[in-house]
Write a protein that holds these residues in place. Structure first.
Motif, mmCIF file in Angstrom:
data_model
loop_
_atom_site.group_PDB
_atom_site.id
_atom_site.type_symbol
_atom_site.label_atom_id
_atom_site.label_comp_id
_atom_site.label_asym_id
_atom_site.label_seq_id
_atom_site.Cartn_x
_atom_site.Cartn_y
_atom_site.Cartn_z
ATOM 1 N N ARG A 176 -1.575 7.176 8.213
ATOM 2 C CA ARG A 176 -0.261 6.791 8.713
ATOM 3 C C ARG A 176 0.414 5.908 7.675
ATOM 4 N NH1 ARG A 176 -0.951 5.232 15.048
ATOM 5 N NH2 ARG A 176 -1.824 7.228 15.688
ATOM 6 N N PHE A 177 1.706 5.743 7.855
ATOM 7 C CA PHE A 177 2.472 4.912 6.933
ATOM 8 C C PHE A 177 1.915 3.493 6.868
ATOM 9 C CE2 PHE A 177 6.061 1.981 6.207
ATOM 10 C CZ PHE A 177 6.354 2.331 4.904
ATOM 11 N N THR A 178 1.584 2.936 8.018
ATOM 12 C CA THR A 178 1.062 1.563 8.033
ATOM 13 C C THR A 178 -0.271 1.477 7.299
ATOM 14 O OG1 THR A 178 0.142 1.970 10.225
ATOM 15 C CG2 THR A 178 2.256 0.842 10.132
ATOM 16 N N ILE B 103 -1.109 3.368 4.737
ATOM 17 C CA ILE B 103 -0.771 3.434 3.316
ATOM 18 C C ILE B 103 -0.370 2.050 2.804
ATOM 19 C CG2 ILE B 103 0.862 4.371 1.613
ATOM 20 C CD1 ILE B 103 0.865 6.959 3.308
ATOM 21 N N LEU B 104 0.393 1.341 3.613
ATOM 22 C CA LEU B 104 0.780 -0.025 3.233
ATOM 23 C C LEU B 104 -0.450 -0.912 3.061
ATOM 24 C CD1 LEU B 104 3.826 -0.650 5.637
ATOM 25 C CD2 LEU B 104 3.888 -0.021 3.216
ATOM 26 N N PRO C 181 3.064 0.064 -2.429
ATOM 27 C CA PRO C 181 2.894 1.320 -1.688
ATOM 28 C C PRO C 181 3.553 2.515 -2.380
ATOM 29 C CG PRO C 181 3.499 -0.443 -0.191
ATOM 30 C CD PRO C 181 3.602 -1.001 -1.575
ATOM 31 N N VAL D 131 1.884 6.180 -3.414
ATOM 32 C CA VAL D 131 2.474 7.442 -2.947
ATOM 33 C C VAL D 131 2.916 8.285 -4.135
ATOM 34 C CG1 VAL D 131 4.409 8.446 -1.662
ATOM 35 C CG2 VAL D 131 3.131 6.532 -0.690
#
Length: 102
Positions: free
Chosen positions: A49-51, A53-54, A64, A68
């Motif tokens: 999820r995006f979180t 990845i952070l 981040p 990516v």
């Protein structure tokens, strides 16, 4: 419509961790996640999820966007390689058909 590139996020994550000498075990500790969870991401069996990845980027000391971007470069390179392989296969098949018809 453009073909979606194969995901190479896991390969990018592994590559960036190796550059920084961060083991999977250490990264799991930093994230508070299991090594199995990270293994699934590393082998592209699940997409984070995006979180996540952070958190991954922060844990390995990257922005981040850099993480990516590294994944995107590997993904598009893989897509180009697949296209080249496909074109070579088509040429090989075409030559075999020509020989057969001759």
């Amino acid at each position: 419509m453009r073909k979606r590139p194969p995901s190479r996020f896991g390969a990018a994550l592994v590559q960036e961790c190796k550059k920084r000498n961060i083991t999977q075990y250490r990264l799991a500790q930093l994230l508070g996640r299991s090594t199995r969870y990270l293994n699934n991401i590393e082998h592209d069996r699940s997409e984070p999820r995006f979180t996540t990845i952070l958190l991954l980027a922060q844990a390995i000391g990257m922005e981040p966007g850099e993480l990516v971007d590294a994944a995107a470069k590997l993904s598009w390179a893989a897509l180009a390689e697949e296209k080249q392989d496909s074109e070579q296969l088509e040429m090989t098949v075409g030559k075999k058909k020509e020989k057969k018809n001759a």
